[in-house]
Design a protein around this motif. Sequence first.
Motif, PDB file in Angstrom:
ATOM      1  N   THR A  90     -24.873 -30.664   3.934  1.00 40.24           N
ATOM      2  CA  THR A  90     -25.293 -31.562   2.866  1.00 40.24           C
ATOM      3  C   THR A  90     -26.795 -31.406   2.722  1.00 40.24           C
ATOM      4  N   VAL A  91     -27.239 -31.167   1.482  1.00 39.45           N
ATOM      5  CA  VAL A  91     -28.667 -31.010   1.205  1.00 39.45           C
ATOM      6  C   VAL A  91     -29.071 -32.019   0.145  1.00 39.45           C
ATOM      7  N   TYR A  92     -30.360 -32.256   0.033  1.00 38.73           N
ATOM      8  CA  TYR A  92     -30.908 -33.192  -0.948  1.00 38.73           C
ATOM      9  C   TYR A  92     -31.869 -32.418  -1.831  1.00 38.73           C
ATOM     10  N   TRP A  93     -31.684 -32.524  -3.155  1.00 38.87           N
ATOM     11  CA  TRP A  93     -32.438 -31.703  -4.091  1.00 38.87           C
ATOM     12  C   TRP A  93     -33.104 -32.568  -5.147  1.00 38.87           C
ATOM     13  N   GLU A  94     -34.362 -32.333  -5.362  1.00 40.12           N
ATOM     14  CA  GLU A  94     -35.077 -33.031  -6.432  1.00 40.12           C
ATOM     15  C   GLU A  94     -34.780 -32.334  -7.752  1.00 40.12           C
ATOM     16  N   LEU A  95     -34.468 -33.120  -8.769  1.00 40.96           N
ATOM     17  CA  LEU A  95     -34.203 -32.548 -10.090  1.00 40.96           C
ATOM     18  C   LEU A  95     -35.478 -31.926 -10.646  1.00 40.96           C
ATOM     19  N   ILE A 122     -28.759 -22.884  -7.305  1.00 41.17           N
ATOM     20  CA  ILE A 122     -28.863 -24.336  -7.499  1.00 41.17           C
ATOM     21  C   ILE A 122     -29.968 -24.663  -8.501  1.00 41.17           C
ATOM     22  N   GLU A 123     -31.135 -24.074  -8.323  1.00 43.63           N
ATOM     23  CA  GLU A 123     -32.253 -24.369  -9.224  1.00 43.63           C
ATOM     24  C   GLU A 123     -31.955 -23.934 -10.652  1.00 43.63           C
ATOM     25  N   LYS A 133     -26.888 -20.384 -21.573  1.00 39.42           N
ATOM     26  CA  LYS A 133     -26.142 -19.373 -20.829  1.00 39.42           C
ATOM     27  C   LYS A 133     -26.881 -18.920 -19.579  1.00 39.42           C
ATOM     28  N   ARG A 134     -28.215 -18.899 -19.649  1.00 36.39           N
ATOM     29  CA  ARG A 134     -28.996 -18.464 -18.492  1.00 36.39           C
ATOM     30  C   ARG A 134     -30.360 -19.136 -18.534  1.00 36.39           C
ATOM     31  N   ASN A 135     -31.106 -19.004 -17.451  1.00 33.44           N
ATOM     32  CA  ASN A 135     -32.435 -19.596 -17.349  1.00 33.44           C
ATOM     33  C   ASN A 135     -33.441 -18.663 -18.027  1.00 33.44           C
ATOM     34  N   TYR A 136     -33.824 -18.979 -19.242  1.00 27.11           N
ATOM     35  CA  TYR A 136     -34.739 -18.130 -20.007  1.00 27.11           C
ATOM     36  C   TYR A 136     -36.180 -18.239 -19.526  1.00 27.11           C
ATOM     37  N   MET A 172     -21.917 -26.553  -9.419  1.00 27.78           N
ATOM     38  CA  MET A 172     -21.897 -25.222 -10.005  1.00 27.78           C
ATOM     39  C   MET A 172     -20.886 -25.096 -11.143  1.00 27.78           C
ATOM     40  N   ALA A 173     -19.898 -25.976 -11.178  1.00 28.51           N
ATOM     41  CA  ALA A 173     -18.891 -25.956 -12.239  1.00 28.51           C
ATOM     42  C   ALA A 173     -19.302 -26.778 -13.458  1.00 28.51           C
ATOM     43  N   ALA A 174     -20.410 -27.514 -13.375  1.00 28.42           N
ATOM     44  CA  ALA A 174     -20.857 -28.359 -14.493  1.00 28.42           C
ATOM     45  C   ALA A 174     -21.129 -27.499 -15.729  1.00 28.42           C
ATOM     46  N   SER A 175     -20.778 -28.035 -16.863  1.00 27.82           N
ATOM     47  CA  SER A 175     -20.953 -27.336 -18.132  1.00 27.82           C
ATOM     48  C   SER A 175     -22.429 -27.100 -18.429  1.00 27.82           C
ATOM     49  N   ARG A 176     -22.749 -25.875 -18.804  1.00 26.99           N
ATOM     50  CA  ARG A 176     -24.142 -25.501 -19.084  1.00 26.99           C
ATOM     51  C   ARG A 176     -24.493 -25.678 -20.555  1.00 26.99           C
ATOM     52  N   LEU A 177     -25.746 -26.064 -20.785  1.00 31.06           N
ATOM     53  CA  LEU A 177     -26.262 -26.167 -22.152  1.00 31.06           C
ATOM     54  C   LEU A 177     -26.764 -24.818 -22.640  1.00 31.06           C
TER      55      LEU A 177
END
Length: 92
Positions: A17-22, A55-56, A84-87, A77-82
């Motif tokens: 279990t990890v904790y991640w800042e948005l 994750i990032e 397609k990739r990190n531009y 990781m299965a959450a719907s993306r707005l």
Amino acid sequence: MNCQWCESDTARETSNTVYWELPDGSKVIEIQNTPSVHCLECGMNYQRDETVKEIEDQLFLIDTSKLEKSMTYETLMAASRLLKRNYFDFSK
């Protein structure tokens, strides 16, 4: 597998279990069952660089306002993306 910290060959694949800042700094989420590495020699628990990047990137690409305070890695990781990739990733 060698430990990235002490270079011992006693590192093993595990999950933690990890904790991640948005990315916007608005809150921290708990991510359960995150692929991790545990070293039996030095005791370090860490995520591989590839896992951190996944994750990032995912947190940049989804609507983080809909995230629960706690979820599994698979759910994140299965959450719907707005997008397609990190531009904004120029490392490629």
